[in-house]
Each structure stands twice: as structure tokens, then as C-alpha cells.
Design a protein around this motif. Sequence first.
Motif, PDB file in Angstrom:
ATOM      1  N   GLY A   1     -25.388  41.009  21.963  1.00 58.92           N
ATOM      2  CA  GLY A   1     -25.752  42.418  21.916  1.00 58.92           C
ATOM      3  C   GLY A   1     -24.531  43.316  22.004  1.00 58.92           C
ATOM      4  N   GLN A   2     -24.788  44.594  22.035  1.00 61.32           N
ATOM      5  CA  GLN A   2     -23.735  45.597  22.082  1.00 61.32           C
ATOM      6  C   GLN A   2     -22.797  45.396  23.267  1.00 61.32           C
ATOM      7  N   GLU A   3     -23.318  44.941  24.400  1.00 57.39           N
ATOM      8  CA  GLU A   3     -22.502  44.782  25.605  1.00 57.39           C
ATOM      9  C   GLU A   3     -21.418  43.712  25.446  1.00 57.39           C
TER      10      GLU A   3
ATOM     11  N   GLN B   1     -19.897  39.662  10.425  1.00 58.31           N
ATOM     12  CA  GLN B   1     -20.899  40.196  11.351  1.00 58.31           C
ATOM     13  C   GLN B   1     -22.112  40.622  10.546  1.00 58.31           C
ATOM     14  N   VAL B   2     -23.263  40.122  10.948  1.00 58.16           N
ATOM     15  CA  VAL B   2     -24.518  40.436  10.276  1.00 58.16           C
ATOM     16  C   VAL B   2     -25.479  40.953  11.323  1.00 58.16           C
TER      17      VAL B   2
ATOM     18  N   ALA C   1     -24.814  48.462  16.324  1.00 57.74           N
ATOM     19  CA  ALA C   1     -24.194  49.768  16.081  1.00 57.74           C
ATOM     20  C   ALA C   1     -23.768  49.935  14.627  1.00 57.74           C
ATOM     21  N   GLY C   2     -24.602  49.513  13.702  1.00 60.75           N
ATOM     22  CA  GLY C   2     -24.254  49.654  12.298  1.00 60.75           C
ATOM     23  C   GLY C   2     -23.066  48.822  11.874  1.00 60.75           C
TER      24      GLY C   2
END
Length: 69
Positions: free
Chosen positions: A29-31, A59-60, A64-65
Amino acid sequence: MVLGAGSFGKVFRGSWQGQSVAVKVLHYGQELCRAVHTEVLLSQALKHVNIVNSLHFAQVGAVAGGRCT
């Protein structure tokens, strides 16, 4: 064919440019985004007979876009 699995993803047998390779698919995840990208850059820079080469990173998904924030 799955070669292995862990808490962050799986490793598959694959082929790239005619070579037999291991393909590591991570789920994060983002973290963890910055930490994963830092590890990828480090692993791509390391060149040693006892270290597996990192050939490519893609990265797929919707972290965050496609960017770490």
C-alpha cells in the motif's frame, strides 16, 4: 508456475528476453511505497556474483496514480 510466496507477494517462474527468470510480484500500500521503490533502486544498482540481478521494475495499480506521496 509459483516458486514461492510470502506476506508481501509471490515469486513466479517466467522468461524475459529469452532468459529464464524469477518474477517477484509485490502487494503493498501507500505506506510502503517509498520503501519498496528505495529497495528496487538499490537492488538494481548492486552487481555481484552472489547477488541476484534485478532486471526491471514495473508498478501496476492504483498507488497514488503510480506515484509515491
